[in-house]
Design an enzyme around this catalytic site. Structure first.
Site, PDB file in Angstrom:
ATOM      1  N   LYS A  55       1.908   1.755   1.700  1.00 32.15           N
ATOM      2  CA  LYS A  55       2.031   3.093   2.019  1.00 32.15           C
ATOM      3  C   LYS A  55       3.275   3.566   1.572  1.00 32.15           C
ATOM      4  CE  LYS A  55       0.174   1.896   6.497  1.00 32.15           C
ATOM      5  NZ  LYS A  55       0.415   0.327   6.740  1.00 32.15           N
ATOM      6  N   HIS A  60       2.346   7.639   4.124  1.00 35.01           N
ATOM      7  CA  HIS A  60       2.654   6.824   5.408  1.00 35.01           C
ATOM      8  C   HIS A  60       2.860   8.229   6.676  1.00 35.01           C
ATOM      9  CE1 HIS A  60       4.715   3.107   7.254  1.00 35.01           C
ATOM     10  NE2 HIS A  60       4.159   3.773   8.102  1.00 35.01           N
ATOM     11  N   ASP A  90      -2.894  -5.197   5.863  1.00 30.83           N
ATOM     12  CA  ASP A  90      -2.334  -3.730   5.947  1.00 30.83           C
ATOM     13  C   ASP A  90      -0.618  -3.837   5.876  1.00 30.83           C
ATOM     14  OD1 ASP A  90      -2.929  -0.668   6.781  1.00 30.83           O
ATOM     15  OD2 ASP A  90      -1.040  -1.204   7.817  1.00 30.83           O
ATOM     16  N   TYR A 121       8.104  -1.275   6.040  1.00 31.29           N
ATOM     17  CA  TYR A 121       8.250  -2.390   6.874  1.00 31.29           C
ATOM     18  C   TYR A 121       9.133  -3.676   6.362  1.00 31.29           C
ATOM     19  CZ  TYR A 121       3.442  -0.547   8.367  1.00 31.29           C
ATOM     20  OH  TYR A 121       2.605   0.169   9.051  1.00 31.29           O
TER      21      TYR A 121
END
Length: 315
Positions: free
Chosen positions: A76, A107, A46, A51
């Site tokens: 996302k 997201h 994931d 990120y």
């Protein structure tokens, strides 16, 4: 040890445990992903554009030697990209070094100003988040449906969507019902009503931060610890197994090999051992005074969740 799978509403199978990569440093996440796939038996990763480690995740996937077709990869769409979903997806695909995603999520149900003063977290002059409050989330979803139709993703879903936003702003306009809703789910924030609602709509709930976040109080919980002792498990095993036993896709994050391995094996062991009575006992922990939502970004917008007071700028 491979995790069992759950069938999504479009027939796709998703492994019930995946490796989370939020807050995993780029230099650590490549090794973590490689180890998870090659040594620990994970088949579900994931990740997210926000990120800042997708390239390193992709490198870990390549180094593992596990065929791409055997790995379930999620990413996302970030909040500043709601107006250009396909372009953002293409960037993610290039980062990961793959030509498709198994699952692509919105997201947050928040569109931040794409022309603001920061590519990820633009702010207004008063310091509050620069949210475009007049953007309909259905316009984002229509673009998600378009990339699904093109075959660039195998399933689409949402993250951090409350029942209210799904009911009012998305489902009435959706041609495709979201396959999943990834939200903060754990012992102290079980969101029992939301989980029940999602299942009634054929939307699979996914748990991020299932062990809580940094310095989380969950690992010291007396109820979980007592069950762990009773079954010869660790408290982390019980916290993860509690969610897996409820058919919630669970996404523990770690960059430590021993923990990556034990999160998968321990969760599956606990899910088998916990009884219905144990689950009911764990379901009641938050309501007994321990309710604690750990992830609350200061959007300044009411997202419709329980136990999330909206802080207005300046208060």
């Amino acid at each position: 040890m491979a995790a069992p799978t759950i069938k999504l509403n479009n027939g796709l199978e998703i492994p019930v445990i995946g490796l989370g990569t939020w807050q995993s440093k780029p230099e650590e996440v490549t090794n973590a992903v490689e180890y998870a796939l090659k040594e620990a038996g994970y088949r579900h990763i994931d990740c997210a554009w926000a990120y800042d480690n997708e390239k390193e995740v992709g490198e870990g996937i390549r180094r593992s030697g596990v065929p791409r077709s055997e790995i379930f990869v999620t990413s996302k769409l970030w909040c500043t990209h709601h107006h250009r979903v396909e372009e953002a997806l293409d960037e993610t695909l290039a980062n990961l070094g793959t030509d498709y995603l198994d699952l692509y999520l919105i997201h947050w149900p928040i569109h931040l100003n794409p022309n603001g003063n920061h590519p990820k977290f633009p702010t207004r002059p008063d310091g509050s988040r620069d949210v475009l409050t007049d953007w309909p989330i259905r316009d984002t979803w229509a673009q998600m449906e378009a990339v699904l139709a093109k075959g660039k993703v195998r399933a689409i879903g949402v993250s951090n969507f409350s029942e209210r936003i799904l009911e009012r702003d998305l489902l009435p306009y959706a041609k495709v019902v979201p396959a999943v809703n990834q939200v903060e789910l754990h012992l102290y924030n079980p969101q029992l009503g939301l989980v029940e609602y999602l299942k009634s709509k054929g939307i699979v709930p996914q748990a991020y931060s299932p062990l809580g976040s940094t310095n989380s109080p969950l690992l010291q919980d007396e109820t979980a610890a007592a069950l762990a002792q009773q079954y010869g498990l660790s408290t982390a095993d019980v916290l993860l197994g509690y969610l897996v036993a409820k058919d919630i896709v669970t996404l523990p994050k770690s960059v430590t090999p021993a923990r990556i391995k034990s999160n998968l094996e321990g969760a599956l062991a606990a899910a088998k051992k916990l009884t219905k009575e144990d689950i009911a006992k764990l379901d009641g922990v938050a309501a007994s005074g321990k309710q604690n939502r750990l992830i609350q970004p200061p959007w300044g917008v009411d997202l419709g969740f329980d136990n999330w007071p909206v802080r207005v700028q300046g208060q």
